[in-house]
Each structure stands twice: as structure tokens, then as C-alpha cells.
Enzyme design. Structure first.
Site, mmCIF file in Angstrom:
data_model
loop_
_atom_site.group_PDB
_atom_site.id
_atom_site.type_symbol
_atom_site.label_atom_id
_atom_site.label_comp_id
_atom_site.label_asym_id
_atom_site.label_seq_id
_atom_site.Cartn_x
_atom_site.Cartn_y
_atom_site.Cartn_z
ATOM 1 N N ASP A 34 -10.895 -6.157 -0.004
ATOM 2 C CA ASP A 34 -10.266 -5.056 0.722
ATOM 3 C C ASP A 34 -9.752 -5.639 2.020
ATOM 4 O OD1 ASP A 34 -10.634 -1.720 0.652
ATOM 5 O OD2 ASP A 34 -10.155 -2.619 2.606
ATOM 6 N N HIS A 78 -15.096 0.279 3.545
ATOM 7 C CA HIS A 78 -14.891 1.609 4.120
ATOM 8 C C HIS A 78 -16.078 2.522 3.897
ATOM 9 C CE1 HIS A 78 -10.574 0.864 4.829
ATOM 10 N NE2 HIS A 78 -10.668 0.134 3.725
ATOM 11 N N CYS A 101 -7.695 2.336 1.679
ATOM 12 C CA CYS A 101 -8.782 1.556 1.103
ATOM 13 C C CYS A 101 -8.327 0.898 -0.201
ATOM 14 C CB CYS A 101 -9.980 2.473 0.830
ATOM 15 S SG CYS A 101 -11.257 1.673 -0.150
ATOM 16 N N SER A 117 0.804 -1.233 0.000
ATOM 17 C CA SER A 117 0.000 0.000 0.000
ATOM 18 C C SER A 117 0.829 1.271 0.000
ATOM 19 C CB SER A 117 -0.904 0.019 1.231
ATOM 20 O OG SER A 117 -1.719 -1.136 1.222
#
Lengths: 618, 370
Positions: free
Chosen positions: A366, A372, A385, A327
């Protein structure tokens, strides 16, 4: 005849006869003296030049003089590599009467290992009989004294002092400074034989290797007069060697120590870079090793222990460790979306916990199972996210993603000045066709969007991309060496910063929005790295990441608990601070650390605290 | 001075039976020897003192023998020769081994080298043999004389001591020549020697002996082995040049490239440091001594004295030629010292004894009016 015999001796006649013979003898004498005289004239006049040359060749020998290797300091002048005098025990085969007996006697006096003897016997075969072959290195004062006292029983055994490379910081800077070792056969072919005529050591890895030419200096020579046994009697002429240059690294040894300690025994790597200049402030790869072991040749057992260790202390994770960036790539992907007009800051998406492609049942999950909810770009970065970025990646397409991320240095070598780095992997359509001989699938675009799949990055690349983001898109060449110093003209001369890629950002507003989102990652109550915000005295921008672990060898011997630990995700974190005026950018990975926010982010905070606030901060 | 007779003006020398020109030349030579020995020994005072002691003893022996009249010597000759011969045989049976050769006899602590005695005894014996014969020598007498020379020569060669054997053989042969050995015979022997030498090379020599000869002919073929001496010696001599490197400045000797530098190869040290000029001076001194010896021989009043003086003078010449010839690479390496210059050696005593005999011959002449 008969008549003559009857005659009495005739003194006058005999005297006459003798005198004739005496004259003949005198002539012979003159002839012999003339022969000697002309022989001498031939040797001393006609062949004088020839024999003068031979006589000079006899007595004059040219000896190379090794230059003193340059010292290596950190940015504050802390010594990282120096030359210290050490004593070694050497044997001259020619003068040793009984080799086995001598070795046995030495072994009685001082400690000599099997490996020492093995290596000695190996070296012995390659040296000439009058050359000294080392048996033991780094003798203690006591050992030197023991040998000296018994020297009368040890003909041909010498104690020689020489300068040996020493790394006072030990393992701390092993992966950046590297180490030197004895020149091996392969290196001998590549090195300039005249310049290295007197040199024992050559840089093997790290700065020691990459800056070998500067550190080494150039060889000197002396003409010496020797006697018939080769003993030097006096120096006739001397061209002193030029000592190597001293190097000042950008690395801060104390910052390095703080970082290493912050890992607290975990495996991993951290690279800290000054964004404006590309100066590498810290380069951590833990666990590390003591480079001093390698200087005079490491023994096999110790080497095997190091190289067979599951923790791979010899492996330079910072330069050669290739991990999925996870991420941590999201801010850059978001920036790409804004810059390429694929989204606006206000566009929002409803995250329900998974994403799927049209006409495909496969659910791309996710990390947050329940999703989210409605979320915009800033929120997607702050909360990390995945679904938002699946969608964004799909909209951008793989071609845009790989070309945009490429501007931040992914998928190619950073050109760091110490070399031996891996290039990572930034996947593209072209790459997949060329290497895998397969077309690109849309699903692969999705996982590339969250830094997984084929995507690989070294900690160095990640740090440099973070530094480039902090510097508003200016990608610098990371530099470990900050200044050089010629011993003849003291005072360090800084090395020039090299810009690799100028501004990949068209609209600074887009960039500021991303930075704000990254600041929220740390400072917002929803941020994934909110755990490190308490008591923070400056504004930090950051992004957490986790990377799934692939291809771990599962050895049956390991206990189940341990396997579980080694299959845990790698924890990643990138950060820079102060967010308004970045002075330091950091990327780090904790292998099998699990959560980026909980495990990796606190290490970054300690390092940045140290750098911005000083060593004594909490 | 060389050819002038010692007359009343030298009556003092005459009374102590010394020949001033010969004595002066010998002292000069010994002085030169000491100077170069100091350099060759690396400035060793101890060696200088030992050499001085030896020179003192040798000159003493010379003085002593000069007092013995040739007539007395003649009467002792066959006893001395006989004694020497027995000693030589004794050496081969019970002699001490030194440096790989049997040369010494030990009489409770005193070591004695019979071959040195024979250097004098052989020429004396040959001269004695011809003393009462009418000259020129007849062939059968020559053959007997040859036997007197060959037997001790072979005994010494067997020790083995090639250098001394060569010197003794040449001393005897020179007396034969002085005794009027016909030139025709000499020529015939030379012609015979050539095919004999070829036969010796083909069938009579060991491989190692052939190698030694080849090394002599081409020392560079074995630069670190037996050729080393001669190569280094030639380098020392050649690099000396016309004027030399100067006293104590010879690199070949002082840096120890030159082996045997204070004994057999001292001439190379001399040449290196004093150059061709010094060498020619040294050769001149040697020439002077030999010519003075021949002059003394020509002035002698009886056959024994004449032959002995001639033989001893030419033996001295052979000494010089063999040593310098060997050091300069003209001759194979045989252990012959440079007379009065090389360090040590009992040979110096013998050498000076020979000069004592020469002086005796010259100073015991009866003054006859012609």
C-alpha cells in the site's frame, strides 16, 4: 526568221500580239483572285465553326476561385483561427532575365534566408515557367515598399497579396484547433482536384483537419478573357466560390488560458468536459507551440528545435499521451464491486500496509507503509487505500473489471470529433493471450485494480470516463466543435450530442455512495485532496492518483537532479462539480508532478472555479 | 468606267496626267487600309498619322512621276538601272544591317534601300531592251532579257530579301511574257523546274530551309515556332466567318494572338473583322486596279509603254497574291506587305511611283485618228 528580222517593227501586229497576251494576263489575274476568293470561302465558311472554336479556346480560360476558409471561434465568439491578408514575394521564371542576379538584388533589399532560397529553388523545378513561385512570405509593409520602389530593376518579381491562416491565440489552442499548411504531394492525391484547384492550404491536424470539408467550402470558377501572354483582360462569367462554414468550438479560450497558466510551466495535460453533453470545454497539452509557424511551411531549424525538445511541445498529450490512470480508477472499481454484488457499503477490511496472494510470498504494497487499519469502501476511496482495492479486484476478477471499465470508455477511442487520438489500453485475459501470448496471472488483476500494470489511459479518456460517472453512467462522445455557421445564413447551428453508452448503473444508490466518497476526497479531513477544500464555494467530487513512470530514456548527459525529477511519479486528479448537479468534469495529469493531491488537484480547482464562478475568482 | 477611255470630259485630270478610275480605286484602297489599320494598331492615332504622312508622300510621288512622259522615262532607263545595280553591289559591301539583312545604304542620315529602286528599274530596263526590237521576242533576246532580270534578283536574294526578289523576278518575267516569249519555252521551263526542284530539295538545301518548307506545308507541326504565325492567322480569318466579328471587335488581333498584325498580316485582321463579304469587296478593288492597269497597257502607243504598263500591273497582282496567299496559308511566309493597306514600308512609295508611271503612260498618248 531572217526575213522577219529584216522587217521593220509592225505596230499593228505587235499590238495584236500584246493584246492577246494582256487578255491571258487578265485571265490569270481572274484565276488568282478566284483562288484567293475560294480559299477565303473555304476558311471563312466551310471551316468557320472549327476556327471559331480555336479562337474561343485561344482567348477564354477557366480560372478556379478559392473559397474563403471558415473562421473558428471559441464558445464565446473569441476568434481562434482567421484569414488575414499577407504579402508574398513571387518570381515568374519566364520573365526573370538573370535569376541569380535577381535573387542577389532581392537579398540586398530585404531579408532572405538560406532556407527561403533553398525552398524556392526546389519549388522552381516543379512549376511551369510562366507560373509565379513564392520566395518570401509575410513581407512587412517596409519590405513591400522597398521591392515596389525597385521594381524596375526586378523584372518578373511580383508582390502578391493573399489570405493566410492566422491563429490569434497562438499556442493556446494549438492542440485542439490544430493548423493548416501548404498542400503536399501526398495530400494532393487524396483531395478532390477540382474543388482544391485554387486552394493553397489544407488542414493538417486538429479541428482544421477533422472539419476540413466544412471549413474549406467549395471552389468557384470564372471564365476570363486572356491575351496571347495569358494576362487576364476581363471576366466573362463568374460562379462565385461558396465560403467555408464558420465553426464555434465548445472550448472556452479564457478557461483554456486559466488551465494552461495553472500548470505553471509543468508538463502535462488537462481535459474538461460538460458531462451532460460531452462538450469539451478545455483541452490542454503543455508545453504547446505556435501553430502560425506551420502555416507557410516551418523552417527546418525551428522544426528540429520543436521536435527534438525533451518537453515534446508538438506531442498532443491530451489525445495521444497514454498514462497509467493509477488510483483515479478506484471510484469506478468500487462502483463495479457494488453493482456486481461483490461488496456492500458496510463491508470493511483490515489494511496492514500490504497484500499477498495465497501461496505466494510477494507483498503488494500500500502507498501507506503502516496501513490504513480497518477500512470500508468509502474510506478506501477517501484515503485511496490500495490493499482494499487489491482485495476487491481479486474478488471481481479481471473479466469483470475490464468489461465494467470498458463501459466507461477505457481501452477504446472516445470518438472525439477531432480525431488522431490514441486508444489507451484496458487489459483483459483475451488481450493478453492475443497480444502477449501468455495466460493472465492473478497478480496482474491486483495491480490493474489500482490503475497500474498494463492499464493505460489518455487524459481525454480519463476525463470522458469522469464525465460519464458524473452523468450517472451516461458516456458521451466528446465534442470540440459545438456549432457550425453557414456564412450565407448567419447564426450558429449547434451540433448534436451523441450518447455512446447509456447508464451502466443499475442501482442509483450505489452510484450516490461512490459520489459521496469522492466528495469526501476533497471535503473530508482525511481526503487525499483536502488541501484544495479551503474556501471552496461549491461541492466538488474528486479522486487523486499517482502513476509510476516507466521507460524514461536515461541520457547520461542529464544532471542527476534532473533525472530524479523525470523519474518522479506522474500526478493525476479527476474531479467534477457541483457534485449534486455536475456542470464540469475534469481530468488532468502533471508529468513527474509527484503527488496527485498536492500538485494536480489545485490545478483542477482553479479551472473549476473559473468555470463555475467566473474568471475573476481567486 | 473601267474600260472607257479618258476623254475630253476628264480634261482636267488629263492635264494633270491622272487617270480618274485608277486614282479612285487607289484612294478607296488607302481609305480601307486606314480603317483597318486603326483597328489593327489598337486605335493608335500616332500610327494613323504616320501612315497618312506616308500616303501623302506616296501620292505626291505618283503625281510627280505622272508628269514625266514615257519618252523621257525611256531615255533615263539605262542610267537608272545602272545606278541601281551599282547601289545593290554597294549594299552588299558596305550596307547597314537591319533585322538580319543588309538592305540599306546610308548617305549621311538618309537611309536608302536600292532594292526598292530596282522594283521599277528592272521592268523598265527589260521594256527598254525590247523597245526597238521586233516582237514576238526572239530566243536570244529573251535570254539577254532574262539576264537583266536574274542579276539584280540574285543580288537582292543574297541580302537576303526573298520577298522583294520574288517581286522583281516576276515583274521581269511578266514583261518577257508580254513581249511574246513563246508558250513552248514557258512549258519547257516549267517541265525543267520540277526535277530541278527535286534536286534542290535533295542536295541544295540546308536542314533549316527544308524545315521551313515542311512547316509551310504543315504549320501544326511547329505550333509555337514558325508555324505560330500561320496558325493564328488562319484562326483569325476562319473565325471571321461570312460577315466578320465587326470593326474593332477582332479577338485574335486585339488580344494579340496574331503577330505582325498591322504589317504583313493585316489582311487577317481585315478578314476577322469584316468577314468573307468584306474580303470579296477588297479583292474586287484589287482586281479593278489590275484590270485597269492591263487596259492602260493595251491602250499604250509604243512597245516600251505597253510592256512596262503590263509588267507593273502584273507585279501589283503578284504583290496581292503573295501576301494574301501567305496569310491564308497557301504560300510560305515571305515578307511581302499587302499593297496600300499594310502599315509602313518604303515599298509604298515605289508602288505609287509605279502607278504614277501607269498614269503617265495613259495620259501622254498622242490623240491619233485611226
Amino acid at each position: 526568221m531572217k526575213q522577219r528580222r529584216a522587217l521593220l517593227k509592225d505596230p499593228l501586229r505587235e499590238r495584236y500580239l500584246f493584246n492577246r497576251r494582256a487578255i491571258a494576263a487578265a485571265v490569270l489575274t481572274l484565276l488568282l483572285i478566284a483562288i484567293l476568293g475560294s480559299r477565303m470561302a473555304y476558311l471563312q465558311v466551310m471551316r468557320h465553326a472549327h476556327f471559331t472554336t480555336l479562337s474561343t479556346n485561344n482567348r477564354v480560360a477557366l480560372q478556379p476561385l478559392a473559397p474563403t476558409r471558415g473562421l473558428i471561434y471559441d464558445r464565446n465568439g473569441v476568434l481562434l483561427a482567421q484569414n488575414i491578408p499577407t504579402f508574398s514575394l513571387e518570381l515568374v521564371q519566364e520573365r526573370v532575365e538573370d535569376l541569380d542576379a535577381t535573387l542577389a538584388l532581392i537579398a540586398e533589399l530585404i531579408e532572405v534566408s538560406e532556407e527561403d532560397i533553398e525552398r524556392f529553388r526546389h519549388d522552381l523545378k516543379r512549376q511551369r515557367r510562366f507560373e509565379a513561385v513564392p520566395l518570401r512570405f509575410r513581407l512587412t509593409d517596409r519590405e513591400v515598399a522597398l521591392i515596389a520602389v525597385n521594381s524596375h530593376r526586378l523584372p518578373g518579381v511580383e508582390i502578391n497579396s493573399s489570405l493566410t491562416r492566422h491563429y490569434p491565440q497562438g499556442a493556446l489552442t494549438a492542440h485542439s484547433v490544430g493548423y493548416v499548411g501548404r498542400i503536399n504531394v501526398r495530400e494532393l492525391k487524396e483531395l478532390d482536384p477540382s474543388n482544391y484547384a485554387a486552394t493553397t492550404y489544407v488542414g493538417k491536424v486538429g479541428v482544421e483537419r477533422s472539419h476540413e470539408a466544412q471549413l474549406h467550402g467549395s471552389v468557384g470558377y470564372q471564365q476570363v478573357e486572356t491575351n496571347a501572354r495569358g494576362r487576364v483582360l476581363r471576366v466573362l462569367e463568374r460562379t462565385p466560390p461558396t465560403p467555408g462554414q464558420n465553426l464555434y468550438l465548445n472550448i472556452d479560450a479564457e478557461l483554456q488560458r486559466t488551465a494552461e497558466q495553472a500548470f505553471n510551466g509543468e508538463r502535462g495535460s488537462l481535459v474538461a468536459i460538460e458531462p451532460q453533453t460531452g462538450a469539451v470545454l478545455s483541452l490542454v497539452s503543455v508545453p504547446s507551440f505556435d501553430p502560425n509557424l506551420f502555416v507557410n511551411g516551418i523552417d527546418l531549424k525551428t522544426y528540429q528545435t520543436l521536435s527534438d525538445s525533451r518537453d515534446q511541445p508538438l506531442f498532443n498529450r491530451a489525445l495521444r499521451g497514454q498514462y497509467p490512470p493509477g488510483s483515479t480508477t478506484k471510484p469506478l472499481l468500487g462502483l463495479a464491486g457494488l453493482e456486481l454484488n461483490q461488496i456492500t457499503a458496510n463491508d470493511s477490511l483490515f489494511c496492514r500496509g500490504w497484500f499477498s496472494l495465497e501461496g505466494d510470498d510477494h507483498r503488494y504494497r500500500d502507498w501507506k507503509k503502516r496501513g490504513h487499519g480497518s477500512i470500508n469502501l468509502t474510506g478506501a476511496i477517501v484515503e485511496s487505500c490500495d490493499v482494499f482495492f487489491y482485495d476487491l479486484a481479486l474478488n471481481l476478477g479481471i473479466d469483470n473489471i475490464s468489461s465494467y471499465l470498458g463501459q466507461f470508455g477505457f481501452g477504446r477511442k472516445t470518438n472525439i470529433d477531432i480525431g488522431s487520438e490514441a486508444s489507451g489500453l484496458l487489459p483483459s485475459r483475451e488481450w493478453k493471450r492475443r497480444v502477449r501470448r501468455e495466460p493472465w496471472f492473478p497478480g496482474e488483476t491486483l495491480i490493474t485494480g489500482i490503475g497500474q500494470g498494463f492499464f493505460l489511459s489518455t487524459p481525454l479518456q480519463l476525463a470522458n470516463a469522469t464525465a460519464a460517472l458524473a452523468a450517472g453512467g451516461k458516456l458521451m462522445q466528446p465534442r470540440v466543435v459545438g456549432a457550425t455557421e453557414d456564412p450565407a445564413t448567419p447564426g450558429p447551428v449547434p451540433t448534436a450530442a451523441v450518447t455512446l453508452e447509456e447508464a451502466a448503473i443499475r442501482y442509483p444508490a450505489n452510484w450516490r455512495r461512490i459520489i459521496q466518497a469522492m466528495v469526501k476526497v476533497v471535503h473530508d479531513s482525511h481526503g487525499t485532496a483536502r488541501g484544495i477544500s479551503s474556501g471552496l464555494q461549491y461541492k466538488m467530487a474528486g479522486k487523486t492518483g499517482t502513476a509510476q513512470v516507466f521507460g524514461i530514456k536515461q541520457d547520461e548527459e542529464y544532471v542527476a537532479e534532473d533525472i530524479a525529477k523525470r523519474l518522479r511519479d506522474h500526478a493525476l486528479f479527476i474531479a467534477f462539480a457541483p457534485a449534486d448537479e455536475p456542470k464540469i468534469a475534469v481530468a488532468l495529469i502533471v508529468e513527474n508532478g509527484g503527488s496527485g493531491g498536492a500538485v494536480a488537484a489545485p490545478i483542477a480547482r482553479k479551472v473549476i472555479d473559473h468555470y463555475l464562478l467566473g474568471a475573476n475568482q481567486p | 468606267m473601267l474600260l472607257s477611255d479618258a476623254s475630253t470630259s476628264h480634261s482636267l485630270f488629263r492635264r494633270i496626267h491622272l487617270d480618274p478610275p485608277l486614282l479612285a480605286a487607289l484612294l478607296l484602297l488607302a481609305g480601307v487600309g486606314l480603317v483597318i489599320l486603326f483597328s489593327a494598331s489598337g486605335g493608335s492615332e500616332a500610327q494613323i498619322w504616320r501612315q497618312l504622312t506616308r500616303l501623302g508622300i506616296s501620292f505626291g510621288v505618283m503625281l510627280l512621276l505622272a508628269q514625266v512622259s514615257p519618252d523621257t522615262l525611256l531615255r533615263w532607263t539605262h542610267w537608272i538601272f545602272g545606278f541601281g545595280l551599282i547601289m545593290l553591289i554597294a549594299v552588299l559591301i558596305v550596307g547597314d544591317v537591319g533585322k538580319g539583312a543588309q538592305r540599306w545604304l546610308a548617305f549621311g542620315g538618309i537611309r536608302f534601300q536600292p532594292s526598292e529602286l530596282m522594283k521599277l528599274a528592272v521592268p523598265m530596263m527589260v521594256a527598254w531592251y525590247f523597245a526597238e526590237k521586233s516582237l514576238p521576242a526572239q530566243t536570244r533576246h529573251s535570254l539577254v532579257a532574262l539576264a537583266i532580270v536574274v542579276v539584280p534578283t540574285l543580288l537582292i536574294a543574297k541580302q537576303p530579301d526573298l520577298g522583294t526578289a520574288v517581286l522583281i523576278a516576276s515583274s521581269g518575267l511578266f514583261i518577257l511574257l508580254f513581249a511574246g516569249l513563246s508558250w513552248r519555252l514557258v512549258g519547257f521551263a516549267t517541265l525543267l523546274a520540277l526535277p530541278l526542284g527535286w534536286l534542290l530539295w535533295q542536295f541544295g538545301m540546308h536542314d533549316y530551309q527544308r524545315r521551313r518548307v515542311l512547316t509551310f506545308l504543315n504549320p501544326e507541326s511547329d505550333p509555337l515556332g514558325s508555324g505560330y504565325h500561320i496558325i493564328q492567322s488562319k484562326i483569325a480569318i476562319g473565325s471571321g466567318g461570312l460577315y466578320g466579328k465587326g470593326w474593332l471587335n477582332g479577338t485574335q488581333s486585339h488580344l494579340e494572338f496574331l503577330p505582325e498584325r498591322h504589317t504583313d498580316f493585316i489582311f487577317a485582321v481585315f478578314s476577322e473583322e469584316f468577314g468573307l463579304m468584306g474580303v470579296l469587296l477588297l479583292l474586287a478593288i484589287y482586281l479593278l486596279i489590275v484590270l485597269r492597269g492591263l487596259y492602260i497597257a493595251s491602250q499604250a502607243q509604243d512597245t516600251f509603254s505597253r510592256l512596262l504598263a503590263g509588267g507593273l500591273s502584273m507585279t501589283f497582282m503578284v504583290y496581292v497574291f503573295v501576301n494574301i496567299g501567305m496569310v491564308t496559308g497557301l504560300l510560305p511566309v515571305v515578307g511581302v506587305p499587302l499593297p496600300l493597306v499594310s502599315y509602313g514600308g518604303s515599298s509604298m512609295v515605289t508602288l505609287m511611283a509605279a502607278f504614277g508611271i501607269l498614269m503617265s503612260i495613259h495620259t501622254h498618248r498622242k490623240l491619233l485618228k485611226n
